[in-house]
Design a protein around this motif. Structure first.
Motif, PDB file in Angstrom:
ATOM      1  N   LEU A 199       0.848  -1.184   0.000  1.00  0.00           N
ATOM      2  CA  LEU A 199       0.000   0.000   0.000  1.00  0.00           C
ATOM      3  C   LEU A 199       0.884   1.235   0.000  1.00  0.00           C
ATOM      4  O   LEU A 199       1.795   1.350   0.826  1.00  0.00           O
ATOM      5  CB  LEU A 199      -0.912   0.010   1.237  1.00  0.00           C
ATOM      6  CG  LEU A 199      -1.721   1.286   1.493  1.00  0.00           C
ATOM      7  CD1 LEU A 199      -2.758   1.491   0.378  1.00  0.00           C
ATOM      8  CD2 LEU A 199      -2.416   1.228   2.857  1.00  0.00           C
ATOM      9  N   THR A 256      -3.284   4.920  -2.808  1.00  0.00           N
ATOM     10  CA  THR A 256      -4.269   5.848  -2.249  1.00  0.00           C
ATOM     11  C   THR A 256      -3.720   7.263  -2.346  1.00  0.00           C
ATOM     12  O   THR A 256      -2.545   7.501  -2.058  1.00  0.00           O
ATOM     13  CB  THR A 256      -4.561   5.513  -0.773  1.00  0.00           C
ATOM     14  OG1 THR A 256      -5.210   4.242  -0.693  1.00  0.00           O
ATOM     15  CG2 THR A 256      -5.464   6.563  -0.135  1.00  0.00           C
ATOM     16  N   THR A 310     -11.486   0.440   0.626  1.00  0.00           N
ATOM     17  CA  THR A 310     -11.680  -0.051  -0.732  1.00  0.00           C
ATOM     18  C   THR A 310     -12.794   0.746  -1.383  1.00  0.00           C
ATOM     19  O   THR A 310     -13.667   1.296  -0.712  1.00  0.00           O
ATOM     20  CB  THR A 310     -12.064  -1.538  -0.726  1.00  0.00           C
ATOM     21  OG1 THR A 310     -13.221  -1.725   0.096  1.00  0.00           O
ATOM     22  CG2 THR A 310     -10.936  -2.394  -0.189  1.00  0.00           C
ATOM     23  N   ASP A 316      -6.010   3.838  -6.840  1.00  0.00           N
ATOM     24  CA  ASP A 316      -7.082   2.881  -6.583  1.00  0.00           C
ATOM     25  C   ASP A 316      -8.138   3.464  -5.651  1.00  0.00           C
ATOM     26  O   ASP A 316      -9.299   3.057  -5.683  1.00  0.00           O
ATOM     27  CB  ASP A 316      -6.505   1.607  -5.960  1.00  0.00           C
ATOM     28  CG  ASP A 316      -5.504   0.930  -6.872  1.00  0.00           C
ATOM     29  OD1 ASP A 316      -5.923   0.420  -7.924  1.00  0.00           O
ATOM     30  OD2 ASP A 316      -4.303   0.935  -6.540  1.00  0.00           O
ATOM     31  N   SER A 375      -1.382  -1.307  -4.194  1.00  0.00           N
ATOM     32  CA  SER A 375      -2.592  -0.509  -4.041  1.00  0.00           C
ATOM     33  C   SER A 375      -2.167   0.929  -3.754  1.00  0.00           C
ATOM     34  O   SER A 375      -1.302   1.174  -2.914  1.00  0.00           O
ATOM     35  CB  SER A 375      -3.459  -1.045  -2.900  1.00  0.00           C
ATOM     36  OG  SER A 375      -4.626  -0.260  -2.741  1.00  0.00           O
ATOM     37  N   ARG A 409     -14.192   5.639  -7.232  1.00  0.00           N
ATOM     38  CA  ARG A 409     -13.034   5.411  -6.357  1.00  0.00           C
ATOM     39  C   ARG A 409     -12.933   6.465  -5.251  1.00  0.00           C
ATOM     40  O   ARG A 409     -11.998   6.431  -4.454  1.00  0.00           O
ATOM     41  CB  ARG A 409     -11.740   5.436  -7.180  1.00  0.00           C
ATOM     42  CG  ARG A 409     -11.586   4.267  -8.130  1.00  0.00           C
ATOM     43  CD  ARG A 409     -10.318   4.413  -8.954  1.00  0.00           C
ATOM     44  NE  ARG A 409     -10.616   4.644 -10.360  1.00  0.00           N
ATOM     45  CZ  ARG A 409      -9.728   5.051 -11.247  1.00  0.00           C
ATOM     46  NH1 ARG A 409      -8.489   5.269 -10.874  1.00  0.00           N
ATOM     47  NH2 ARG A 409     -10.068   5.231 -12.500  1.00  0.00           N
TER      48      ARG A 409
END
Length: 345
Positions: A70, A87, A333, A127, A85, A150
Protein backbone atom coordinates in the motif's frame (compact mmCIF):
# COMPACT_ATOMS: atom_id res chain seq x y z
CA UNK A 1 -7.82 -8.75 9.96
CA UNK A 2 -4.49 -9.48 8.29
CA UNK A 3 -2.37 -6.39 7.66
CA UNK A 4 -1.44 -5.57 4.09
CA UNK A 5 2.33 -5.78 4.58
CA UNK A 6 4.74 -2.89 3.93
CA UNK A 7 2.98 0.48 3.84
CA UNK A 8 4.66 3.64 2.54
CA UNK A 9 3.39 7.19 3.15
CA UNK A 10 4.91 10.10 1.22
CA UNK A 11 4.98 13.17 3.49
CA UNK A 12 6.60 15.55 0.99
CA UNK A 13 4.91 18.87 0.40
CA UNK A 14 3.86 22.06 2.12
CA UNK A 15 5.52 22.92 5.41
CA UNK A 16 2.66 25.06 6.72
CA UNK A 17 -1.13 25.18 6.74
CA UNK A 18 -3.32 22.13 6.33
CA UNK A 19 -0.51 19.91 5.03
CA UNK A 20 1.57 20.47 8.15
CA UNK A 21 -1.55 20.06 10.32
CA UNK A 22 -2.28 16.65 8.78
CA UNK A 23 1.32 15.48 9.14
CA UNK A 24 1.36 16.47 12.81
CA UNK A 25 -1.64 14.19 13.38
CA UNK A 26 0.08 11.37 11.48
CA UNK A 27 3.31 11.73 13.45
CA UNK A 28 1.45 11.70 16.76
CA UNK A 29 -0.51 8.62 15.72
CA UNK A 30 2.56 6.70 14.62
CA UNK A 31 4.39 7.62 17.85
CA UNK A 32 1.52 6.41 20.00
CA UNK A 33 0.87 2.95 21.36
CA UNK A 34 -2.38 2.78 19.40
CA UNK A 35 -0.60 2.45 16.06
CA UNK A 36 -0.47 -1.34 16.34
CA UNK A 37 1.85 -2.95 13.77
CA UNK A 38 0.45 -5.26 11.13
CA UNK A 39 0.09 -8.93 11.89
CA UNK A 40 3.12 -9.76 9.74
CA UNK A 41 5.29 -7.52 11.94
CA UNK A 42 5.71 -4.74 9.39
CA UNK A 43 5.08 -1.08 10.16
CA UNK A 44 4.35 2.14 8.32
CA UNK A 45 7.31 3.67 6.52
CA UNK A 46 7.21 7.45 6.04
CA UNK A 47 9.30 8.98 3.26
CA UNK A 48 9.71 12.54 1.99
CA UNK A 49 10.18 14.32 5.31
CA UNK A 50 11.24 17.91 4.60
CA UNK A 51 11.10 17.26 0.85
CA UNK A 52 9.58 19.65 -1.65
CA UNK A 53 7.06 18.11 -4.03
CA UNK A 54 9.18 18.51 -7.17
CA UNK A 55 9.23 16.47 -10.41
CA UNK A 56 12.52 14.96 -9.26
CA UNK A 57 10.99 13.81 -6.00
CA UNK A 58 7.96 12.29 -7.74
CA UNK A 59 10.32 10.10 -9.77
CA UNK A 60 12.50 9.21 -6.79
CA UNK A 61 9.64 8.21 -4.51
CA UNK A 62 8.48 5.58 -7.01
CA UNK A 63 11.80 3.80 -6.52
CA UNK A 64 11.75 4.26 -2.73
CA UNK A 65 8.23 2.83 -2.41
CA UNK A 66 8.99 -0.04 -4.76
CA UNK A 67 6.82 -3.09 -4.17
CA UNK A 68 5.00 -1.87 -1.08
CA UNK A 69 1.57 -3.40 -0.71
CA UNK A 70 0.00 0.00 0.00
CA UNK A 71 1.32 3.45 -0.92
CA UNK A 72 -0.38 6.61 0.35
CA UNK A 73 0.16 10.08 -1.13
CA UNK A 74 -1.48 12.67 1.16
CA UNK A 75 -0.16 15.50 -1.03
CA UNK A 76 -2.57 15.49 -4.00
CA UNK A 77 -0.28 13.61 -6.42
CA UNK A 78 -0.91 9.87 -6.71
CA UNK A 79 1.92 7.40 -7.08
CA UNK A 80 2.13 6.25 -10.70
CA UNK A 81 3.52 2.70 -10.61
CA UNK A 82 4.78 1.88 -7.12
CA UNK A 83 2.62 -0.15 -4.76
CA UNK A 84 0.11 -2.91 -5.26
CA UNK A 85 -2.59 -0.51 -4.04
CA UNK A 86 -2.38 3.29 -4.36
CA UNK A 87 -4.27 5.85 -2.25
CA UNK A 88 -4.16 9.61 -2.81
CA UNK A 89 -5.57 12.39 -0.61
CA UNK A 90 -6.82 15.47 -2.46
CA UNK A 91 -6.53 18.51 -0.22
CA UNK A 92 -6.29 21.55 -2.51
CA UNK A 93 -9.41 23.01 -4.11
CA UNK A 94 -7.24 25.21 -6.35
CA UNK A 95 -6.47 22.12 -8.42
CA UNK A 96 -10.17 21.80 -9.25
CA UNK A 97 -11.58 25.30 -9.60
CA UNK A 98 -15.02 25.86 -11.07
CA UNK A 99 -15.13 28.09 -14.18
CA UNK A 100 -16.37 31.08 -12.17
CA UNK A 101 -13.31 30.73 -9.92
CA UNK A 102 -10.70 30.24 -12.64
CA UNK A 103 -9.55 33.87 -12.46
CA UNK A 104 -8.00 33.11 -9.08
CA UNK A 105 -5.24 31.13 -10.75
CA UNK A 106 -3.78 34.36 -12.13
CA UNK A 107 -2.81 35.21 -8.55
CA UNK A 108 -0.95 31.95 -8.06
CA UNK A 109 2.69 31.36 -9.07
CA UNK A 110 3.38 29.58 -12.36
CA UNK A 111 4.96 26.67 -10.46
CA UNK A 112 1.57 25.99 -8.90
CA UNK A 113 -0.39 26.28 -12.12
CA UNK A 114 1.72 23.64 -13.85
CA UNK A 115 0.85 21.18 -11.06
CA UNK A 116 -2.80 21.05 -12.04
CA UNK A 117 -2.62 18.79 -15.13
CA UNK A 118 -0.17 16.49 -13.31
CA UNK A 119 -2.50 16.12 -10.32
CA UNK A 120 -5.50 15.38 -12.54
CA UNK A 121 -3.65 13.00 -14.86
CA UNK A 122 -2.17 10.87 -12.08
CA UNK A 123 -5.59 10.38 -10.50
CA UNK A 124 -6.16 7.61 -13.05
CA UNK A 125 -3.36 5.66 -11.33
CA UNK A 126 -4.99 5.75 -7.88
CA UNK A 127 -7.08 2.88 -6.58
CA UNK A 128 -8.63 5.04 -3.88
CA UNK A 129 -9.16 8.82 -3.89
CA UNK A 130 -9.83 10.31 -0.44
CA UNK A 131 -11.41 13.75 -0.14
CA UNK A 132 -12.10 15.52 3.18
CA UNK A 133 -15.66 16.65 2.36
CA UNK A 134 -18.38 16.03 -0.21
CA UNK A 135 -17.91 19.44 -1.87
CA UNK A 136 -14.32 18.56 -2.70
CA UNK A 137 -15.49 15.28 -4.17
CA UNK A 138 -17.91 17.17 -6.43
CA UNK A 139 -15.04 19.34 -7.68
CA UNK A 140 -12.93 16.31 -8.53
CA UNK A 141 -15.69 14.45 -10.35
CA UNK A 142 -16.38 17.49 -12.54
CA UNK A 143 -12.89 17.30 -14.05
CA UNK A 144 -12.00 13.62 -13.65
CA UNK A 145 -15.33 11.76 -13.87
CA UNK A 146 -13.59 8.45 -14.33
CA UNK A 147 -12.63 8.30 -10.64
CA UNK A 148 -16.19 8.72 -9.33
CA UNK A 149 -16.40 5.12 -8.13
CA UNK A 150 -13.03 5.41 -6.36
CA UNK A 151 -13.80 8.48 -4.24
CA UNK A 152 -14.44 8.20 -0.50
CA UNK A 153 -15.23 11.17 1.75
CA UNK A 154 -13.29 11.06 5.00
CA UNK A 155 -12.75 14.26 7.05
CA UNK A 156 -9.19 15.01 8.14
CA UNK A 157 -8.27 14.11 11.74
CA UNK A 158 -8.44 16.97 14.25
CA UNK A 159 -7.40 16.43 17.86
CA UNK A 160 -7.98 19.13 20.52
CA UNK A 161 -5.10 19.77 22.90
CA UNK A 162 -7.50 20.09 25.84
CA UNK A 163 -11.00 21.20 26.84
CA UNK A 164 -12.28 24.65 26.05
CA UNK A 165 -11.72 27.20 28.84
CA UNK A 166 -13.10 30.62 27.76
CA UNK A 167 -10.69 33.36 28.77
CA UNK A 168 -11.43 36.38 30.95
CA UNK A 169 -10.86 38.72 28.01
CA UNK A 170 -13.31 37.75 25.22
CA UNK A 171 -11.98 37.72 21.66
CA UNK A 172 -12.70 36.35 18.21
CA UNK A 173 -10.01 34.24 16.59
CA UNK A 174 -9.44 34.56 12.82
CA UNK A 175 -7.14 31.61 11.99
CA UNK A 176 -6.56 32.54 8.35
CA UNK A 177 -3.09 32.55 6.83
CA UNK A 178 -2.98 35.38 4.26
CA UNK A 179 -2.89 34.14 0.68
CA UNK A 180 -3.65 35.39 -2.82
CA UNK A 181 -7.11 33.82 -2.86
CA UNK A 182 -8.17 34.31 0.77
CA UNK A 183 -9.71 37.79 0.33
CA UNK A 184 -8.87 38.41 3.99
CA UNK A 185 -8.74 42.22 4.06
CA UNK A 186 -12.37 42.99 3.11
CA UNK A 187 -13.63 40.15 5.29
CA UNK A 188 -11.78 41.44 8.36
CA UNK A 189 -13.13 44.91 7.70
CA UNK A 190 -16.65 43.47 7.46
CA UNK A 191 -16.26 41.66 10.79
CA UNK A 192 -14.98 44.76 12.61
CA UNK A 193 -17.83 46.82 11.15
CA UNK A 194 -20.39 44.18 12.21
CA UNK A 195 -19.01 44.10 15.75
CA UNK A 196 -19.25 47.88 15.93
CA UNK A 197 -22.84 47.88 14.65
CA UNK A 198 -23.77 45.16 17.15
CA UNK A 199 -22.18 47.10 20.01
CA UNK A 200 -19.87 44.21 20.91
CA UNK A 201 -16.50 45.11 22.39
CA UNK A 202 -14.70 41.99 21.26
CA UNK A 203 -11.07 42.05 20.24
CA UNK A 204 -10.18 40.28 16.99
CA UNK A 205 -7.01 38.15 16.87
CA UNK A 206 -5.85 37.30 13.34
CA UNK A 207 -2.97 35.05 12.29
CA UNK A 208 -1.52 37.67 9.96
CA UNK A 209 1.34 40.11 10.32
CA UNK A 210 0.60 43.86 10.38
CA UNK A 211 2.55 44.11 7.11
CA UNK A 212 0.07 41.69 5.48
CA UNK A 213 -2.77 44.17 6.01
CA UNK A 214 -3.46 47.74 4.85
CA UNK A 215 -2.19 50.24 7.42
CA UNK A 216 -5.66 51.52 8.45
CA UNK A 217 -6.84 47.96 9.10
CA UNK A 218 -3.63 46.81 10.81
CA UNK A 219 -3.89 49.81 13.12
CA UNK A 220 -7.53 49.25 14.10
CA UNK A 221 -7.78 49.55 17.89
CA UNK A 222 -9.70 46.26 18.22
CA UNK A 223 -7.46 44.18 15.92
CA UNK A 224 -4.45 42.11 17.07
CA UNK A 225 -2.38 40.79 14.12
CA UNK A 226 -0.17 38.11 15.69
CA UNK A 227 1.45 36.63 12.57
CA UNK A 228 1.51 33.01 11.45
CA UNK A 229 1.37 30.71 14.45
CA UNK A 230 2.29 27.01 14.48
CA UNK A 231 -0.57 24.60 15.11
CA UNK A 232 0.69 23.47 18.52
CA UNK A 233 0.91 27.11 19.64
CA UNK A 234 -2.62 27.87 18.46
CA UNK A 235 -4.09 25.44 21.00
CA UNK A 236 -4.27 28.06 23.76
CA UNK A 237 -6.19 30.43 21.48
CA UNK A 238 -8.62 27.72 20.40
CA UNK A 239 -9.33 26.80 24.01
CA UNK A 240 -9.94 30.36 25.18
CA UNK A 241 -11.60 32.04 22.18
CA UNK A 242 -15.13 33.40 22.48
CA UNK A 243 -15.74 32.58 18.85
CA UNK A 244 -14.05 32.06 15.50
CA UNK A 245 -14.40 33.93 12.21
CA UNK A 246 -13.60 31.89 9.11
CA UNK A 247 -14.66 33.72 5.94
CA UNK A 248 -12.83 31.57 3.39
CA UNK A 249 -15.08 29.80 0.88
CA UNK A 250 -12.45 28.22 -1.38
CA UNK A 251 -11.18 25.29 0.68
CA UNK A 252 -10.89 21.56 0.22
CA UNK A 253 -11.82 21.08 3.88
CA UNK A 254 -11.57 24.10 6.15
CA UNK A 255 -9.56 23.08 9.22
CA UNK A 256 -10.86 25.99 11.35
CA UNK A 257 -14.42 24.73 10.83
CA UNK A 258 -13.39 21.33 12.14
CA UNK A 259 -11.33 22.79 15.00
CA UNK A 260 -14.33 24.85 16.09
CA UNK A 261 -16.55 21.77 16.13
CA UNK A 262 -13.95 19.69 17.96
CA UNK A 263 -13.38 22.34 20.65
CA UNK A 264 -17.01 23.46 20.91
CA UNK A 265 -16.37 27.04 19.78
CA UNK A 266 -18.99 28.87 17.69
CA UNK A 267 -17.66 29.70 14.22
CA UNK A 268 -18.91 32.47 11.95
CA UNK A 269 -18.58 31.31 8.34
CA UNK A 270 -20.42 31.79 5.03
CA UNK A 271 -23.46 29.57 4.70
CA UNK A 272 -22.72 26.57 2.46
CA UNK A 273 -23.21 22.83 2.43
CA UNK A 274 -19.49 22.42 3.03
CA UNK A 275 -19.41 24.62 6.12
CA UNK A 276 -22.44 22.81 7.52
CA UNK A 277 -20.90 19.41 6.83
CA UNK A 278 -17.58 20.21 8.50
CA UNK A 279 -18.60 22.59 11.31
CA UNK A 280 -21.82 20.85 12.30
CA UNK A 281 -23.53 22.42 15.31
CA UNK A 282 -20.70 24.93 15.82
CA UNK A 283 -21.62 26.86 12.67
CA UNK A 284 -23.05 30.37 12.80
CA UNK A 285 -23.79 30.92 9.09
CA UNK A 286 -24.02 34.28 7.39
CA UNK A 287 -24.23 35.60 3.82
CA UNK A 288 -21.18 37.68 2.84
CA UNK A 289 -23.21 39.76 0.40
CA UNK A 290 -25.58 40.80 3.21
CA UNK A 291 -23.80 42.71 6.03
CA UNK A 292 -26.89 42.51 8.23
CA UNK A 293 -26.67 38.71 8.26
CA UNK A 294 -23.20 38.87 9.85
CA UNK A 295 -24.49 41.25 12.52
CA UNK A 296 -27.36 38.84 13.25
CA UNK A 297 -25.03 35.83 13.34
CA UNK A 298 -23.02 37.47 16.14
CA UNK A 299 -25.93 36.77 18.49
CA UNK A 300 -25.04 33.09 18.32
CA UNK A 301 -21.74 33.72 20.12
CA UNK A 302 -23.72 33.69 23.37
CA UNK A 303 -25.08 30.18 22.80
CA UNK A 304 -23.16 27.13 24.10
CA UNK A 305 -21.71 24.66 21.61
CA UNK A 306 -21.14 21.01 22.47
CA UNK A 307 -17.61 19.88 21.64
CA UNK A 308 -17.58 17.06 19.08
CA UNK A 309 -14.01 15.74 18.70
CA UNK A 310 -15.27 12.26 17.81
CA UNK A 311 -16.21 13.52 14.34
CA UNK A 312 -12.49 13.80 13.53
CA UNK A 313 -11.03 10.96 15.59
CA UNK A 314 -7.32 10.51 14.84
CA UNK A 315 -7.10 6.80 15.66
CA UNK A 316 -10.12 5.78 13.60
CA UNK A 317 -8.90 7.83 10.65
CA UNK A 318 -5.39 6.46 10.43
CA UNK A 319 -6.36 2.88 11.21
CA UNK A 320 -8.78 3.10 8.30
CA UNK A 321 -6.36 4.87 5.95
CA UNK A 322 -3.39 2.62 6.70
CA UNK A 323 -5.46 -0.56 6.97
CA UNK A 324 -4.32 -1.31 10.47
CA UNK A 325 -6.09 -4.01 12.48
CA UNK A 326 -9.21 -2.51 14.03
CA UNK A 327 -12.76 -3.42 14.90
CA UNK A 328 -15.66 -1.95 13.03
CA UNK A 329 -13.74 0.11 10.47
CA UNK A 330 -13.59 -1.29 6.93
CA UNK A 331 -10.42 -1.35 4.85
CA UNK A 332 -10.30 1.56 2.39
CA UNK A 333 -11.68 -0.05 -0.73
CA UNK A 334 -13.79 1.57 -3.40
CA UNK A 335 -17.57 1.00 -3.15
CA UNK A 336 -19.09 -1.80 -5.19
CA UNK A 337 -21.57 0.53 -6.90
CA UNK A 338 -21.38 4.26 -7.51
CA UNK A 339 -24.06 6.83 -8.01
CA UNK A 340 -23.75 10.47 -9.05
CA UNK A 341 -22.08 11.58 -5.82
CA UNK A 342 -18.89 10.61 -3.98
CA UNK A 343 -19.24 7.88 -1.39
CA UNK A 344 -19.71 9.22 2.14
CA UNK A 345 -17.75 7.10 4.58
Amino acid sequence: MTGPGPVVVDSAGGATGGAARWRAELDTFLDSATSTPYSDGSSVRVIGQRQQLTPGWLVRRERLAGRATLVVAPNNVSFAVAGASRTVLLRNALHFLYPAEAHLLSRMPRAFRVQIPVVRRLLSRADLVVVPCAAMGDRVVRYVPGVRDRIVVRPHPVTPVGPRIPGADPFILVPVVPGPYKNLTPQLAALLAALDRAGRRLRVTVTARPADLPAPLAGHPMLDPIGIVAHHELGRLWRTATGVFYPSILEAFGYPLAEARAYGVPVLSPASEQSREVAGGALLPYRPEEPDSLVAALDGLDQPVTADPAAFDRNDYFRWLLRLPTAGIPAPTAPAEADSAPTRD
